[in-house]
Design a protein around this motif. Structure first.
Motif, PDB file in Angstrom:
ATOM      1  N   THR A 158       0.838  -1.208   0.000  1.00  0.00           N
ATOM      2  CA  THR A 158       0.000   0.000   0.000  1.00  0.00           C
ATOM      3  C   THR A 158       0.869   1.254   0.000  1.00  0.00           C
ATOM      4  OG1 THR A 158      -0.165   0.270   2.403  1.00  0.00           O
ATOM      5  CG2 THR A 158      -1.745  -1.224   1.356  1.00  0.00           C
ATOM      6  N   HIS A 159       2.056   1.164   0.627  1.00  0.00           N
ATOM      7  CA  HIS A 159       2.989   2.292   0.680  1.00  0.00           C
ATOM      8  C   HIS A 159       4.338   1.763   0.202  1.00  0.00           C
ATOM      9  CE1 HIS A 159      -0.194   3.582   3.351  1.00  0.00           C
ATOM     10  NE2 HIS A 159       0.347   4.761   3.538  1.00  0.00           N
TER      11      HIS A 159
ATOM     12  N   LYS B 190      -0.830   4.418  -1.624  1.00  0.00           N
ATOM     13  CA  LYS B 190      -2.162   3.946  -2.030  1.00  0.00           C
ATOM     14  C   LYS B 190      -2.389   4.159  -3.528  1.00  0.00           C
ATOM     15  CE  LYS B 190      -4.019   4.698   2.603  1.00  0.00           C
ATOM     16  NZ  LYS B 190      -4.949   5.476   3.441  1.00  0.00           N
TER      17      LYS B 190
ATOM     18  N   ASP C 272       6.669   5.176   6.993  1.00  0.00           N
ATOM     19  CA  ASP C 272       5.997   3.911   7.308  1.00  0.00           C
ATOM     20  C   ASP C 272       5.494   3.206   6.052  1.00  0.00           C
ATOM     21  OD1 ASP C 272       4.821   1.783   8.664  1.00  0.00           O
ATOM     22  OD2 ASP C 272       3.023   2.919   9.191  1.00  0.00           O
ATOM     23  N   CYS C 273       6.416   2.907   5.155  1.00  0.00           N
ATOM     24  CA  CYS C 273       6.061   2.128   3.977  1.00  0.00           C
ATOM     25  C   CYS C 273       5.980   0.650   4.362  1.00  0.00           C
ATOM     26  CB  CYS C 273       7.097   2.330   2.868  1.00  0.00           C
ATOM     27  SG  CYS C 273       8.793   2.062   3.398  1.00  0.00           S
ATOM     28  N   ASP C 274       5.301  -0.138   3.518  1.00  0.00           N
ATOM     29  CA  ASP C 274       5.251  -1.578   3.801  1.00  0.00           C
ATOM     30  C   ASP C 274       6.044  -2.410   2.806  1.00  0.00           C
ATOM     31  OD1 ASP C 274       3.388  -1.059   1.859  1.00  0.00           O
ATOM     32  OD2 ASP C 274       1.816  -2.307   2.720  1.00  0.00           O
TER      33      ASP C 274
ATOM     34  N   HIS D  64      -0.764  11.958   6.933  1.00  0.00           N
ATOM     35  CA  HIS D  64      -0.155  10.770   6.323  1.00  0.00           C
ATOM     36  C   HIS D  64       0.020   9.735   7.427  1.00  0.00           C
ATOM     37  CE1 HIS D  64       2.512   8.260   3.902  1.00  0.00           C
ATOM     38  NE2 HIS D  64       3.258   8.176   4.979  1.00  0.00           N
ATOM     39  N   GLN D  65      -0.719   8.651   7.334  1.00  0.00           N
ATOM     40  CA  GLN D  65      -0.748   7.661   8.411  1.00  0.00           C
ATOM     41  C   GLN D  65       0.403   6.667   8.311  1.00  0.00           C
ATOM     42  OE1 GLN D  65      -3.290   8.184  10.388  1.00  0.00           O
ATOM     43  NE2 GLN D  65      -4.985   8.998   9.175  1.00  0.00           N
ATOM     44  N   GLY D  66       0.670   6.234   7.099  1.00  0.00           N
ATOM     45  CA  GLY D  66       1.602   5.136   6.893  1.00  0.00           C
ATOM     46  C   GLY D  66       0.895   3.801   6.845  1.00  0.00           C
ATOM     47  N   ALA D  67       1.633   2.807   6.361  1.00  0.00           N
ATOM     48  CA  ALA D  67       1.043   1.485   6.123  1.00  0.00           C
ATOM     49  C   ALA D  67       0.611   0.815   7.417  1.00  0.00           C
ATOM     50  CB  ALA D  67       2.038   0.594   5.381  1.00  0.00           C
ATOM     51  N   HIS D  68       1.325   1.106   8.511  1.00  0.00           N
ATOM     52  CA  HIS D  68       0.980   0.515   9.806  1.00  0.00           C
ATOM     53  C   HIS D  68       0.567   1.619  10.786  1.00  0.00           C
ATOM     54  CE1 HIS D  68       4.236  -1.637   7.732  1.00  0.00           C
ATOM     55  NE2 HIS D  68       3.599  -2.733   8.050  1.00  0.00           N
ATOM     56  N   PHE D  69       0.122   2.743  10.241  1.00  0.00           N
ATOM     57  CA  PHE D  69      -0.303   3.902  11.046  1.00  0.00           C
ATOM     58  C   PHE D  69       0.830   4.359  11.966  1.00  0.00           C
ATOM     59  CE2 PHE D  69      -3.927   1.013  10.327  1.00  0.00           C
ATOM     60  CZ  PHE D  69      -4.602   1.779   9.409  1.00  0.00           C
ATOM     61  N   ALA D  70       2.057   4.158  11.530  1.00  0.00           N
ATOM     62  CA  ALA D  70       3.216   4.425  12.386  1.00  0.00           C
ATOM     63  C   ALA D  70       4.136   5.492  11.808  1.00  0.00           C
ATOM     64  CB  ALA D  70       3.994   3.127  12.610  1.00  0.00           C
ATOM     65  N   ALA D  71       3.657   6.272  10.831  1.00  0.00           N
ATOM     66  CA  ALA D  71       4.511   7.287  10.220  1.00  0.00           C
ATOM     67  C   ALA D  71       4.902   8.358  11.233  1.00  0.00           C
ATOM     68  CB  ALA D  71       3.799   7.928   9.030  1.00  0.00           C
ATOM     69  N   GLY D  72       6.038   9.006  11.002  1.00  0.00           N
ATOM     70  CA  GLY D  72       6.428  10.172  11.788  1.00  0.00           C
ATOM     71  C   GLY D  72       7.468   9.931  12.865  1.00  0.00           C
TER      72      GLY D  72
END
Lengths: 329, 329
Positions: free
Chosen positions: A138-139, A156, A265-267, B160-168
């Motif tokens: 997704t990222h 996305k 937070d890319c996958d 921007h959330q990130g793939a695991h909502f862990a961005a930043g």
């Protein structure tokens, strides 16, 4: 300019514009290249002549695919940049002598199809995302490790452009403040430590100091024959300086990728470009450094080789004009 | 769950859930806080009791604003995380003893309004983006430099959330591979060099070595009195060790921000948190390092202080429930 809903709309023409070569391909929705065309870029003849050759390469691809431009949902172009995808203008491309060239408009006028433009790094990332090693992510971050180092970010399904359409300059992250000089004028950019050019240069310097006996032998004592591929061979044969250069390159590349994962937070991360062809010699230490340097969240971010080679450019460019994978995504 | 189209929908309740305190506010579309409520978090009593106190703080804010929950377009919550904004679940928040807590659902049941949840760093960024120092930016990065260092990224109005909502997780970018130990177990994370905690710790160590005479005097020779604010005072009065610690912190913070600009191409960076209150002592060297370390594209990325202070949490949380600034953006 949404792609037409009929069956014919599942074809797009992708044009990969490079500093020396133009590659075009007619691509279907499953990523098959049905026809190809090629031209030399010859940018010194001016941008209008470059457009002529882009069109000629495109027509060659259409002829080989046995279709006409009417069958296309649209045309996509990947160009060196910065480019403005919203206006279709190449803002500047030094190796093409382009400055504010309305490339999408010029090509659209010739094929009479909706025409889309984006930066080559993002276009290649889009190709890997849709048809290659990035499928299912997704990222996605696609990092090219070649003469330079650049990244394309896909969130996305959409390329992350940035506020000035300049996102992805991973190569100029300073990783060693007192490190080797970079072509950009700074010291210790990732590109000055881990690009193919840098790996060759640092190994060449070690060779000149007499610290790379095996490499010297492999190169017949000719510095000009030292490239990243030969340094990799030196590592395999036990050359201490080659090992040190590659250890340093993979460590800092790993640190930089860990920073990318922490921040956005890319996958998945896909590594392409000539240096990535070293295979496990590169991937194993990079993965090890990333695993040791990412904030612990239980996530595993696969770091995988690119799958499309130089076709990523054509396939990604075509993707710009194909219907999105998921409606509304 | 689109906000209702009538005038009343231009109000939202923002709840800022912290490890020790809960702050709630009724916010209108222009960012005015019409009523406030506060409670202690007391997380040791379990998450249901925390929800009770969030609701009590919210009701206090509603009463002060003179409205009832029916007047709200919705409720927004900023929580420590990681959180999943799509399901409204706090996946884990160690300081709250939360694990997989369906926080949005629980709060929605009490106010009977659409309820939205996001991570506190992104929520604060959204607050600054919509109502504070980030107004007008298209790609905003809000960096909190406090006991830790974290970032919230807003792209075209959306976190921007990130793939695991862990961005930043900017604080755990490794900037000095052989640098000071970080709480996360790695060496040389940005947080271990440039956070308030790190600045105080490094200055305290210099003081113990007898290298910070002015700081020692300011602190009455009591290491416990050394914090980032006192280190800043030491710099102003000419303490050499304080200067060295702050130079190092601002240099690496600047390098990290340059890396952020190169990678995601934001058009503004807002710095908040206690350390940012040092003002020009921090901003001037950070801006200098960034200017010297960003890929040259002619762009200027302003680096500015946060404007909302601790209200960023309430205002950002409320923003989650207010109608978007631009339809469809």
């Amino acid at each position: 300019m949404a792609p037409a809903p009929d069956g014919a709309s599942a074809l797009a023409l992708g044009i990969d514009l490079g500093g020396t070569k133009i590659a075009a391909g007619v691509v279907d929705a499953s990523g098959r290249i049905l026809g190809r065309g090629h031209r030399l870029t010859q940018p010194q003849e001016g941008w209008e002549a470059v457009v002529d050759r882009m069109v000629a390469a495109g027509e060659e691809a259409l002829a080989q695919a046995g279709v006409t431009a009417e069958a296309l949902a649209g045309v996509g172009i990947g160009s060196p940049g910065p480019v403005n995808p919203e206006t279709g203008v190449v803002v500047e491309a030094a190796n093409l002598f382009f400055k504010n060239v309305p490339l999408a408009e010029a090509v659209a006028a010739r094929f009479d199809r909706p025409t889309y433009l984006d930066h080559d790094a993002r276009v290649a990332a889009l190709g890997e995302y849709r048809f290659g090693a990035g499928q299912g992510a997704t990222h996605l971050v696609f990092v090219t490790v070649s003469t330079g180092i650049g990244a394309g970010i896909i969130v996305k399904g959409r390329p992350h452009q940035g506020a000035h359409f300049a996102a992805g300059e991973l190569g100029h992250t300073v990783v060693m403040p007192n490190g080797p000089r970079c072509t950009c004028g700074l010291n210790g950019c990732l590109e000055a430590v881990a690009s193919g050019t840098a790996i060759a240069k640092l190994a060449r310097e070690a060779m000149a100091r007499g610290e790379a006996p095996i490499l010297a032998q492999l190169a017949g004592h000719d510095p000009e024959r030292v490239d990243a591929r030969l340094v990799a061979e030196g590592v395999r044969r036990g050359d201490p300086a080659c090992r040190q250069v590659l250890d340093q390159a993979t460590f800092y590349l790993g640190l930089a990728l860990a920073g990318v994962i922490n921040l956005i937070d890319c996958d998945r991360i896909v590594l392409g470009g000539g240096v990535a062809k070293m295979g496990e010699l590169l991937f194993e230490p990079v993965r090890r450094t990333v695993a040791a340097s990412v904030v612990a969240t239980g996530r595993q971010v696969p770091i995988v080789p690119a799958a499309l080679g130089s076709d990523a450019g054509i396939l990604g460019a075509a993707s710009l004009a194909l219907a999105p994978l998921t409606p509304g995504s």
